[in-house]
Design a protein around this motif. Structure first.
Motif, short mmCIF file in Angstrom:
data_model
loop_
_atom_site.label_atom_id
_atom_site.label_comp_id
_atom_site.label_asym_id
_atom_site.label_seq_id
_atom_site.Cartn_x
_atom_site.Cartn_y
_atom_site.Cartn_z
N THR A 138 0.08 -13.41 -2.45
CA THR A 138 0.14 -12.53 -1.28
C THR A 138 -0.89 -12.99 -0.26
O THR A 138 -2.09 -13.01 -0.53
CB THR A 138 -0.12 -11.07 -1.68
OG1 THR A 138 0.84 -10.67 -2.67
CG2 THR A 138 0.00 -10.16 -0.48
N GLU A 141 -4.04 -11.97 6.56
CA GLU A 141 -3.69 -12.29 7.94
C GLU A 141 -4.19 -13.68 8.36
O GLU A 141 -3.53 -14.38 9.13
CB GLU A 141 -4.24 -11.23 8.89
CG GLU A 141 -3.40 -9.97 8.92
CD GLU A 141 -1.93 -10.23 9.22
OE1 GLU A 141 -1.65 -10.98 10.19
OE2 GLU A 141 -1.06 -9.71 8.51
N GLU A 268 13.30 -8.00 0.42
CA GLU A 268 12.60 -6.75 0.74
C GLU A 268 11.67 -6.43 -0.42
O GLU A 268 11.85 -6.95 -1.54
CB GLU A 268 13.56 -5.61 0.99
CG GLU A 268 14.44 -5.23 -0.16
CD GLU A 268 15.38 -4.08 0.19
OE1 GLU A 268 15.44 -3.13 -0.60
OE2 GLU A 268 16.04 -4.14 1.25
N PRO A 269 10.65 -5.62 -0.19
CA PRO A 269 9.71 -5.31 -1.28
C PRO A 269 10.44 -4.72 -2.48
O PRO A 269 11.35 -3.90 -2.34
CB PRO A 269 8.77 -4.28 -0.64
CG PRO A 269 8.82 -4.58 0.82
CD PRO A 269 10.25 -5.00 1.09
N GLU A 326 6.50 -8.79 -2.54
CA GLU A 326 5.57 -7.87 -1.89
C GLU A 326 5.32 -8.36 -0.47
O GLU A 326 5.38 -9.56 -0.19
CB GLU A 326 4.25 -7.81 -2.65
CG GLU A 326 4.34 -7.32 -4.08
CD GLU A 326 3.00 -7.35 -4.78
OE1 GLU A 326 1.97 -7.56 -4.08
OE2 GLU A 326 2.96 -7.18 -6.00
N PRO A 327 5.01 -7.44 0.45
CA PRO A 327 4.66 -7.86 1.81
C PRO A 327 3.51 -8.88 1.79
O PRO A 327 2.53 -8.71 1.07
CB PRO A 327 4.23 -6.55 2.48
CG PRO A 327 4.98 -5.50 1.74
CD PRO A 327 5.01 -5.96 0.31
N THR A 353 8.04 -8.67 4.47
CA THR A 353 7.40 -7.62 5.25
C THR A 353 7.61 -6.27 4.55
O THR A 353 8.17 -6.21 3.46
CB THR A 353 7.98 -7.57 6.67
OG1 THR A 353 9.37 -7.21 6.59
CG2 THR A 353 7.85 -8.92 7.35
N GLU A 354 7.19 -5.21 5.19
CA GLU A 354 7.34 -3.87 4.59
C GLU A 354 8.81 -3.47 4.43
O GLU A 354 9.14 -2.65 3.58
CB GLU A 354 6.62 -2.83 5.47
CG GLU A 354 5.12 -3.01 5.55
CD GLU A 354 4.41 -2.67 4.25
OE1 GLU A 354 5.03 -2.04 3.37
OE2 GLU A 354 3.22 -3.06 4.11
N ASP A 355 9.69 -4.05 5.27
CA ASP A 355 11.09 -3.62 5.22
C ASP A 355 12.08 -4.78 5.23
O ASP A 355 13.26 -4.60 5.51
CB ASP A 355 11.40 -2.67 6.37
CG ASP A 355 11.08 -3.29 7.73
OD1 ASP A 355 10.66 -4.47 7.77
OD2 ASP A 355 11.26 -2.60 8.75
N GLU A 358 10.43 -11.80 7.73
CA GLU A 358 10.20 -12.40 9.04
C GLU A 358 10.37 -13.91 8.90
O GLU A 358 9.70 -14.55 8.08
CB GLU A 358 8.78 -12.10 9.53
CG GLU A 358 8.35 -12.85 10.78
CD GLU A 358 6.86 -12.81 11.02
OE1 GLU A 358 6.40 -13.57 11.90
OE2 GLU A 358 6.15 -12.06 10.32
#
Length: 371
Positions: A138, A141, A268-269, A326-327, A353-355, A358
């Motif tokens: 993971t 940034e 997705e997560p 996981e994001p 990402t969270e949903d 990207e």
């Protein structure tokens, strides 16, 4: 450097849970991940030691110390000269930190000579994968920013090279053009051995590049990536060198694009890595190319070009294909079709990402030459 310090604290927590006394890391991505200092493996003992209790320290040749201090937040250094016995010096450093005879975990690509020397000062030596791999999967940034920048460089070079008249150039000449341009765009080099596979060579997944001249109508797999702050990118486009593509190529290319889109849509997560592979593979199998896709749909990318998670079925590399996404996880999506006459592979990096996902690559995925 705050990022590396935080990662080290997290690694130390996992180290205590594992019941070992220290991490001992030779040069490589694991050492850079925790310390910020990255160098090539050499015959000289250059080790980062992270005790379960107490501050980390470097054990390294004196000539490397200034470079490590400039790049790393680590404050304690034990150095040795070429005239010293490094094993004796290592024993002294371990003794000074109450680690003599302790159990240590090492990075899995440590040279056997260093692992053997550690066995003379440690009570036990085991692998550090269970401690470090879950952390490295993971990205924070700072890591994502570097991978994004490396991906932009690769995209820009992809557009530029695909606008050239490639007919008559050899595969190796195209490799040189790609790598020169990536350096010119600010990259630190090629993230792996650049692939330019033309004509019949494109039908071989392991092929890299050679002396073959590109011909009009050739399918060409262009697979390369750049490096920024040690972090890697990876993208692939399959193009045709002017003229008409061979019979069946357009259908295969369209199928690969559809498979790539299905895989990205599946991200997705909570979805397992092998389920993303299944989404891509289903498209290729439904189109009648099931026997023509022999490799993974994707692999993690970071400081390594191939790292967990792995997008493939079965039990791949100790189950690292069964992890739930996981994001912040970064991995390639690279479905492919290889026939007897040609190959097609299209690859983008994505970050979960969270949903969803990207895409980190935006260069055109068309097989036609760019203006």
């Amino acid at each position: 450097m705050d990022h590396e310090r935080r990662r080290t604290d997290e690694a130390r927590d996992r180290l205590r849970d594992h019941g070992a006394d220290a991490l001992v890391l030779s040069p490589g991505p694991e050492q850079q991940y925790l310390s910020g200092f990255g160098t090539e493996q050499s015959k000289r003992h250059t080790l980062l030691v992270v005790p379960a209790e107490g501050e980390p320290f470097f054990f390294l040749p004196a000539m490397f110390a200034d470079g490590a201090r400039a790049a790393s937040w680590v404050e304690t250094y034990h150095t040795w000269e070429d005239t010293d016995d490094p094993v004796d010096a290592l024993r002294e450093s371990f003794e000074s930190h109450d680690l003599l005879g302790g159990d240590v975990l090492v990075n899995e690509r440590m040279w056997s000579t260093f692992a053997q020397d550690l066995r003379t000062v440690a009570g036990g030596v085991d692998r550090a994968g269970e401690v470090l791999t879950p952390l490295r999967m993971t990205k924070d940034e700072a890591e994502l920013d570097a991978i994004r920048e490396a991906s932009v460089i690769a995209d820009d070079v992809s557009r530029a090279v695909r606008g050239l008249d490639l007919a008559g150039m050899t595969e190796n000449e195209v490799v040189g053009e790609i790598e020169y341009r990536m350096r010119g765009e600010g990259g630190e080099g090629a993230s792996f051995e650049t692939i330019v596979a033309s004509g019949p060579n494109s039908a071989s997944p392991p092929y890299r590049a050679g002396h073959r001249e590109l011909e009009t109508g050739d399918p060409v797999i262009l697979d390369f990536g750049s490096i920024v702050d040690g972090y890697l990118s990876d993208q692939t486009r399959t193009v045709v060198v002017g003229g008409e593509p061979p019979e069946g190529f357009v259908d295969a290319h369209e199928t690969v694009i559809e498979a790539a889109d299905a895989a990205v849509d599946a991200v997705e997560p909570g979805v397992r890595a092998d389920e993303v592979d299944a989404a891509a593979r289903a498209v290729i199998e439904d189109a009648g190319y099931g026997d023509c896709f022999p490799h993974v749909t994707g692999h993690g990318v970071g400081l390594d070009i191939h790292e967990p998670p792995f997008l493939i079925g079965g039990s791949y590399l100790e189950g690292w294909n069964h992890v739930e996404l996981e994001p912040g996880m970064v991995f390639s999506i690279e479905p492919a079709i290889y026939t007897d006459a040609f190959g097609v592979r299209v690859e983008d990096l994505v970050v979960a990402t969270e949903d969803g996902a990207e895409r980190l690559n935006g260069s055109p995925r068309t097989w036609e030459p760019l203006e």
